[in-house]
Design a protein around this motif. Structure first.
Motif, PDB file in Angstrom:
ATOM      1  N   GLU A   1       4.019   3.677  -7.406  1.00 29.32           N
ATOM      2  CA  GLU A   1       4.922   2.668  -8.002  1.00 29.32           C
ATOM      3  C   GLU A   1       4.143   1.511  -8.606  1.00 29.32           C
ATOM      4  O   GLU A   1       4.626   0.837  -9.514  1.00 29.32           O
ATOM      5  CB  GLU A   1       5.892   2.132  -6.939  1.00 29.32           C
ATOM      6  N   ILE A   2       2.951   1.236  -8.052  1.00 29.63           N
ATOM      7  CA  ILE A   2       2.079   0.222  -8.647  1.00 29.63           C
ATOM      8  C   ILE A   2       0.677   0.806  -8.735  1.00 29.63           C
ATOM      9  O   ILE A   2       0.310   1.676  -7.927  1.00 29.63           O
ATOM     10  CB  ILE A   2       2.092  -1.121  -7.869  1.00 29.63           C
ATOM     11  N   PRO A   3      -0.112   0.358  -9.722  1.00 29.80           N
ATOM     12  CA  PRO A   3      -1.426   0.962  -9.933  1.00 29.80           C
ATOM     13  C   PRO A   3      -2.466   0.467  -8.932  1.00 29.80           C
ATOM     14  O   PRO A   3      -2.281  -0.549  -8.263  1.00 29.80           O
ATOM     15  CB  PRO A   3      -1.791   0.488 -11.347  1.00 29.80           C
TER      16      PRO A   3
ATOM     17  N   PHE B   1       0.838  -1.213   0.000  1.00 30.79           N
ATOM     18  CA  PHE B   1       0.000   0.000   0.000  1.00 30.79           C
ATOM     19  C   PHE B   1       0.873   1.263   0.000  1.00 30.79           C
ATOM     20  O   PHE B   1       0.500   2.282  -0.585  1.00 30.79           O
ATOM     21  CB  PHE B   1      -0.983  -0.010   1.168  1.00 30.79           C
ATOM     22  N   ALA B   2       2.049   1.186   0.618  1.00 28.93           N
ATOM     23  CA  ALA B   2       2.997   2.311   0.538  1.00 28.93           C
ATOM     24  C   ALA B   2       3.422   2.493  -0.912  1.00 28.93           C
ATOM     25  O   ALA B   2       3.573   3.623  -1.394  1.00 28.93           O
ATOM     26  CB  ALA B   2       4.202   2.043   1.431  1.00 28.93           C
ATOM     27  N   ARG B   3       3.586   1.398  -1.624  1.00 26.10           N
ATOM     28  CA  ARG B   3       3.994   1.471  -3.040  1.00 26.10           C
ATOM     29  C   ARG B   3       2.864   2.058  -3.887  1.00 26.10           C
ATOM     30  O   ARG B   3       3.119   2.826  -4.812  1.00 26.10           O
ATOM     31  CB  ARG B   3       4.416   0.091  -3.534  1.00 26.10           C
ATOM     32  N   ILE B   4       1.637   1.706  -3.565  1.00 31.43           N
ATOM     33  CA  ILE B   4       0.491   2.315  -4.270  1.00 31.43           C
ATOM     34  C   ILE B   4       0.483   3.822  -4.009  1.00 31.43           C
ATOM     35  O   ILE B   4       0.331   4.627  -4.934  1.00 31.43           O
ATOM     36  CB  ILE B   4      -0.836   1.650  -3.828  1.00 31.43           C
ATOM     37  N   LEU B   5       0.689   4.221  -2.761  1.00 33.37           N
ATOM     38  CA  LEU B   5       0.679   5.654  -2.421  1.00 33.37           C
ATOM     39  C   LEU B   5       1.790   6.413  -3.140  1.00 33.37           C
ATOM     40  O   LEU B   5       1.606   7.571  -3.508  1.00 33.37           O
ATOM     41  CB  LEU B   5       0.812   5.836  -0.901  1.00 33.37           C
ATOM     42  N   ARG B   6       2.904   5.759  -3.365  1.00 35.98           N
ATOM     43  CA  ARG B   6       4.016   6.416  -4.076  1.00 35.98           C
ATOM     44  C   ARG B   6       3.846   6.358  -5.596  1.00 35.98           C
ATOM     45  O   ARG B   6       4.674   6.881  -6.330  1.00 35.98           O
ATOM     46  CB  ARG B   6       5.357   5.761  -3.690  1.00 35.98           C
TER      47      ARG B   6
END
Ligand code: AMP
Length: 121
Positions: A16-18, A9-14
């Protein structure tokens, strides 16, 4: 528990993933669960780095808490779940089977959801 900035979820917020975005506010984001367990299954997360409800309720600012709680209600309204009904769920810690270590509230709706928890045995 220390916050793991590599969680999904941190990656979604950044970005980085859709994600399938449903709603966004200044401090919260809502998106469709990738593996839905009801016809409507949306996750609402704070944008801040909080592991779970325990962390968020202890450390988040009042502005973040207000934004998040309102965002959950707004999402339920936006997906048309307010009249027929919906269920909210937030897992914290090992007994709960929390899989992603960034606070998320599940919003389930779209069919009669049955009893709250599976009974043992
Ligand atoms: P929990 O067991 O409460 O930690 O729930 C984690 C939820 O995150 C599960 O319902 C997963 O299907 C969901 N999930 C995991 N990865 C993604 C993703 N990339 N996008 C949307 N939902 C996800």
């Amino acid at each position: 528990m220390t916050y793991d900035a590599g969680n999904v979820f941190a990656r979604i917020l950044r970005g980085e993933i859709p994600c399938g975005k449903v709603h966004e506010t200044a401090m919260s984001l809502a998106f469709h669960d990738i593996n839905p367990q009801a016809p409507t299954h949306v996750l609402v997360i704070p944008k801040g780095a909080y592991v779970s409800w325990a962390d968020f309720s202890a450390k988040a600012s009042e502005a973040e808490i207000v934004d998040f709680v309102r965002a959950v209600g707004e999402v339920a309204r936006m997906v048309g779940a307010e009249a027929p009904g919906y269920r909210l769920l937030a897992n914290h810690g090992p007994d709960s089977h929390q899989e992603v270590p960034h606070l998320h509230v599940h919003v389930f709706a779209g069919r009669p959801l049955g009893p709250m928890l599976k009974r043992p045995g």
